[in-house]
Design a protein around this motif. Structure first.
Motif: not given
Length: 285
Positions: A69-85, A87-93
């Motif tokens: 995940h992004g976040g400048a190496f300082t910010v924990p992963m967030n809900d938007d990033q979780l939703e993004m990955i 969506k990609i995972a579901v679409e790619s099985d």
């Protein structure tokens, strides 16, 4: 550029959005971890000051995505990033393996790399073909994993990669004022933190074709609005000249850094579709 993208850009400029982003990068709330808050929903394995989080998105996955995940190496992963990955995972099985790495400034760059390698070793023990998806700062770790493990990844997708920690290129400086999301002095400060804890011999020069040998097919998505575009161009040029490396580049006119976290954008939908098709085309590669 889509009408909706134009509306967002106007809104971001009016609100000085990148000032808020800079503040979140320099003073993040690292006590929040979206996985530990909902630990019954995930398989969580401790790894080298971080954790590897397995997320089952489909009943019978045909591949797995290791996500940085992004976040400048300082910010924990967030809900938007979780939703993004997701969506990609579901679409790619695909099944998701989140590399929830240790963060600056409490941990150093070399510690992040140790985590990334151990997480990678754990993930590739699976029989599923492994793909890497990374956005922004996550691409720095993802690229190093690719360089250190040639031929072990079926394909990679980088979204708005941040690979240049120094950011001293004059062209980047000339573009900084027009970047609607990223603040140059903030990234330079964080980049300095990263570099101070990075042993030079352990980290690849993303502009050197000889060091990028064998990294395979890499999709690169970014917005033309980003101040990081000059570094992206250098990276693509180096990949093009590297043996065993193939860049597949999409630049969205006037798109901004990590635009894929705004899900209604047509640019975001095209990116998710492109990554999913890339993965499905390479199952078993």
């Amino acid at each position: 550029m889509s009408f909706m993208a134009r509306r967002f850009i106007k809104k971001f400029r009016a609100e000085d959005y990148k000032k808020n982003v800079a503040h979140s990068f320099l003073k993040p709330n690292q006590k929040i971890n979206i996985f530990r808050q909902n630990e019954n929903e995930y398989k969580i394995r401790p790894v080298k000051n971080g954790q590897l989080v397995t997320i089952q998105t489909v009943a019978n996955p045909t591949s797995q995505i290791l996500y940085f995940h992004g976040g400048a190496f300082t910010v924990p992963m967030n809900d938007d990033q979780l939703e993004m990955i997701t969506k990609i995972a579901v679409e790619s099985d695909s099944q998701i393996e989140v590399a929830d790495f240790p963060l600056l400034p409490g941990h150093q760059a070399d510690e992040m790399l140790e985590f990334a390698q151990e997480a990678f070793d754990t993930v590739i023990a699976s029989e599923l073909p492994t793909f890497i998806v990374a956005d922004s700062a996550g691409a720095k770790l993802a690229l190093q994993v690719l360089v250190d493990n040639p031929g072990k990844v079926a394909g990679s997708s980088f979204i708005s990669p941040w690979l240049d920690m120094k950011l001293t290129d004059p062209e980047i400086g000339s573009r900084a004022a027009d970047d609607i999301l990223l603040d140059l002095p903030t990234l330079q400060k964080i980049g300095g933190w990263f570099e101070s804890g990075a042993t030079p011999e352990k980290w690849v020069d993303f502009t050197d074709p000889a060091q990028l040998k064998g990294v395979g097919d890499i999709q690169i998505y970014y917005g033309a609005n980003e101040m990081l575009v000059p570094a992206n161009h250098q990276f693509v040029e180096a990949l093009t000249a590297a043996e065993g490396a193939t860049p597949i580049v999409t630049e969205f006119k006037d798109g901004w850094h990590d635009y894929t976290l705004w899900f209604k954008l047509s640019e975001t939908k095209k990116t998710f579709k492109g990554i999913a098709e890339f993965i499905k085309d390479r199952h078993g590669a």
